[in-house]
Write a protein that holds these residues in place. Structure first.
Motif, mmCIF file in Angstrom:
data_model
loop_
_atom_site.group_PDB
_atom_site.id
_atom_site.type_symbol
_atom_site.label_atom_id
_atom_site.label_comp_id
_atom_site.label_asym_id
_atom_site.label_seq_id
_atom_site.Cartn_x
_atom_site.Cartn_y
_atom_site.Cartn_z
ATOM 1 N N MET A 136 -17.482 8.324 7.593
ATOM 2 C CA MET A 136 -18.840 8.384 7.103
ATOM 3 C C MET A 136 -19.273 6.983 6.724
ATOM 4 S SD MET A 136 -21.408 10.621 5.419
ATOM 5 C CE MET A 136 -20.562 12.048 5.949
ATOM 6 N N GLU A 137 -20.493 6.631 7.040
ATOM 7 C CA GLU A 137 -21.060 5.332 6.718
ATOM 8 C C GLU A 137 -22.369 5.531 5.973
ATOM 9 O OE1 GLU A 137 -22.406 1.212 8.971
ATOM 10 O OE2 GLU A 137 -21.483 2.794 10.111
ATOM 11 N N THR A 138 -22.644 4.662 5.018
ATOM 12 C CA THR A 138 -23.886 4.735 4.245
ATOM 13 C C THR A 138 -24.762 3.548 4.610
ATOM 14 O OG1 THR A 138 -22.743 5.796 2.415
ATOM 15 C CG2 THR A 138 -24.864 4.779 1.923
ATOM 16 N N LEU A 139 -26.023 3.833 4.922
ATOM 17 C CA LEU A 139 -26.986 2.789 5.238
ATOM 18 C C LEU A 139 -28.175 2.915 4.300
ATOM 19 C CD1 LEU A 139 -27.167 3.203 9.130
ATOM 20 C CD2 LEU A 139 -25.828 1.526 7.872
ATOM 21 N N THR A 140 -28.719 1.804 3.917
ATOM 22 C CA THR A 140 -29.959 1.792 3.145
ATOM 23 C C THR A 140 -31.004 1.132 4.022
ATOM 24 O OG1 THR A 140 -28.720 1.569 1.092
ATOM 25 C CG2 THR A 140 -31.051 1.000 1.020
ATOM 26 N N ILE A 141 -32.103 1.841 4.281
ATOM 27 C CA ILE A 141 -33.139 1.299 5.159
ATOM 28 C C ILE A 141 -34.514 1.438 4.508
ATOM 29 C CG2 ILE A 141 -31.860 1.721 7.287
ATOM 30 C CD1 ILE A 141 -33.540 4.237 7.707
ATOM 31 N N ASP A 142 -35.394 0.522 4.838
ATOM 32 C CA ASP A 142 -36.792 0.594 4.408
ATOM 33 C C ASP A 142 -37.602 1.050 5.615
ATOM 34 O OD1 ASP A 142 -36.406 -0.367 1.786
ATOM 35 O OD2 ASP A 142 -36.305 -2.413 2.550
ATOM 36 N N ILE A 143 -38.421 2.066 5.402
ATOM 37 C CA ILE A 143 -39.216 2.639 6.485
ATOM 38 C C ILE A 143 -40.691 2.505 6.118
ATOM 39 C CG2 ILE A 143 -39.697 4.725 7.818
ATOM 40 C CD1 ILE A 143 -36.967 5.775 6.823
ATOM 41 N N PRO A 144 -41.511 2.008 7.051
ATOM 42 C CA PRO A 144 -42.955 1.975 6.767
ATOM 43 C C PRO A 144 -43.453 3.395 6.496
ATOM 44 C CG PRO A 144 -42.439 0.750 8.778
ATOM 45 C CD PRO A 144 -41.195 1.468 8.361
ATOM 46 N N GLU A 145 -44.372 3.528 5.534
ATOM 47 C CA GLU A 145 -44.893 4.850 5.143
ATOM 48 C C GLU A 145 -45.357 5.664 6.340
ATOM 49 O OE1 GLU A 145 -45.201 6.829 2.364
ATOM 50 O OE2 GLU A 145 -43.923 5.352 1.429
ATOM 51 N N ASN A 146 -46.065 5.030 7.274
ATOM 52 C CA ASN A 146 -46.634 5.772 8.397
ATOM 53 C C ASN A 146 -45.580 6.234 9.410
ATOM 54 O OD1 ASN A 146 -46.147 3.167 9.305
ATOM 55 N ND2 ASN A 146 -48.010 3.041 10.515
ATOM 56 N N LYS A 147 -44.356 5.738 9.319
ATOM 57 C CA LYS A 147 -43.284 6.137 10.233
ATOM 58 C C LYS A 147 -42.230 7.016 9.559
ATOM 59 C CE LYS A 147 -44.811 3.594 13.619
ATOM 60 N NZ LYS A 147 -45.314 4.110 14.858
ATOM 61 N N SER A 148 -42.378 7.239 8.267
ATOM 62 C CA SER A 148 -41.386 7.947 7.470
ATOM 63 C C SER A 148 -41.077 9.342 8.010
ATOM 64 C CB SER A 148 -41.860 8.041 6.024
ATOM 65 O OG SER A 148 -40.937 8.751 5.251
ATOM 66 N N SER A 149 -42.100 10.135 8.271
ATOM 67 C CA SER A 149 -41.854 11.507 8.734
ATOM 68 C C SER A 149 -41.195 11.512 10.112
ATOM 69 C CB SER A 149 -43.141 12.320 8.743
ATOM 70 O OG SER A 149 -44.092 11.738 9.605
ATOM 71 N N LEU A 150 -41.569 10.581 10.980
ATOM 72 C CA LEU A 150 -40.956 10.488 12.304
ATOM 73 C C LEU A 150 -39.469 10.168 12.200
ATOM 74 C CD1 LEU A 150 -41.117 10.263 15.436
ATOM 75 C CD2 LEU A 150 -41.711 7.857 15.093
ATOM 76 N N VAL A 151 -39.146 9.177 11.381
ATOM 77 C CA VAL A 151 -37.745 8.766 11.218
ATOM 78 C C VAL A 151 -36.932 9.883 10.575
ATOM 79 C CG1 VAL A 151 -36.214 7.140 10.046
ATOM 80 C CG2 VAL A 151 -38.290 6.309 11.151
ATOM 81 N N LYS A 152 -37.496 10.541 9.554
ATOM 82 C CA LYS A 152 -36.785 11.631 8.881
ATOM 83 C C LYS A 152 -36.506 12.779 9.840
ATOM 84 C CE LYS A 152 -38.347 10.743 4.204
ATOM 85 N NZ LYS A 152 -39.186 11.222 3.096
ATOM 86 N N SER A 153 -37.479 13.124 10.680
ATOM 87 C CA SER A 153 -37.253 14.229 11.623
ATOM 88 C C SER A 153 -36.212 13.849 12.673
ATOM 89 C CB SER A 153 -38.564 14.668 12.283
ATOM 90 O OG SER A 153 -39.099 13.630 13.063
ATOM 91 N N LEU A 154 -36.222 12.592 13.118
ATOM 92 C CA LEU A 154 -35.223 12.120 14.078
ATOM 93 C C LEU A 154 -33.827 12.163 13.458
ATOM 94 C CD1 LEU A 154 -34.379 10.835 16.761
ATOM 95 C CD2 LEU A 154 -34.918 8.617 15.759
ATOM 96 N N LEU A 155 -33.705 11.687 12.229
ATOM 97 C CA LEU A 155 -32.406 11.698 11.557
ATOM 98 C C LEU A 155 -31.914 13.123 11.324
ATOM 99 C CD1 LEU A 155 -32.930 8.806 8.980
ATOM 100 C CD2 LEU A 155 -31.557 8.751 11.075
ATOM 101 N N LYS A 156 -32.828 14.016 10.981
ATOM 102 C CA LYS A 156 -32.455 15.414 10.774
ATOM 103 C C LYS A 156 -31.942 16.011 12.087
ATOM 104 C CE LYS A 156 -34.189 19.714 8.848
ATOM 105 N NZ LYS A 156 -35.326 20.394 8.227
ATOM 106 N N GLU A 157 -32.615 15.678 13.180
ATOM 107 C CA GLU A 157 -32.211 16.137 14.519
ATOM 108 C C GLU A 157 -30.793 15.654 14.860
ATOM 109 O OE1 GLU A 157 -33.545 17.910 18.291
ATOM 110 O OE2 GLU A 157 -34.744 17.652 16.484
ATOM 111 N N LEU A 158 -30.456 14.454 14.392
ATOM 112 C CA LEU A 158 -29.138 13.874 14.657
ATOM 113 C C LEU A 158 -28.076 14.363 13.670
ATOM 114 C CD1 LEU A 158 -30.236 10.196 15.369
ATOM 115 C CD2 LEU A 158 -29.451 11.877 17.046
ATOM 116 N N GLY A 159 -28.476 15.173 12.683
ATOM 117 C CA GLY A 159 -27.526 15.705 11.713
ATOM 118 C C GLY A 159 -27.202 14.754 10.585
ATOM 119 N N VAL A 160 -28.089 13.794 10.350
ATOM 120 C CA VAL A 160 -27.871 12.816 9.288
ATOM 121 C C VAL A 160 -28.357 13.394 7.966
ATOM 122 C CG1 VAL A 160 -28.536 10.515 8.455
ATOM 123 C CG2 VAL A 160 -28.122 10.898 10.892
ATOM 124 N N THR A 161 -27.575 13.211 6.914
ATOM 125 C CA THR A 161 -27.954 13.651 5.579
ATOM 126 C C THR A 161 -28.764 12.547 4.922
ATOM 127 O OG1 THR A 161 -25.894 14.883 5.406
ATOM 128 C CG2 THR A 161 -27.093 14.497 3.371
#
Length: 69
Positions: free
Chosen positions: A1-26
């Motif tokens: 398991m690896e932990t990453l901290t990332i900054d996401i632009p507000e307008n891309k937040s939902s896109l990135v979250k849905s992609l990560l959820k699709e990949l099984g990322v917590t």
């Protein structure tokens, strides 16, 4: 398991979250610590210390300053 901290632009937040959820990322929300800005008196005191005002000689670095005490 690896932990990453990332900054996401507000307008891309939902896109990135849905992609990560699709990949099984917590996703864990982390509270960002607020940067504390020193008040005017503290800034002046720090500035004076760097110039050596009131302490004999200018502070070059914390280690040498503490050694001189």
């Amino acid at each position: 398991m690896e932990t990453l901290t990332i900054d996401i632009p507000e307008n891309k937040s939902s896109l990135v979250k849905s992609l990560l959820k699709e990949l099984g990322v917590t996703i864990h929300k982390k509270n960002v610590k607020k940067v504390r800005v020193p008040n005017e008196l503290t800034r002046k005191t720090i500035e004076d210390a760097h110039k050596g005002i009131g302490i004999g000689e200018p502070i070059k670095d914390v280690k040498s300053f503490l050694g001189s005490l």
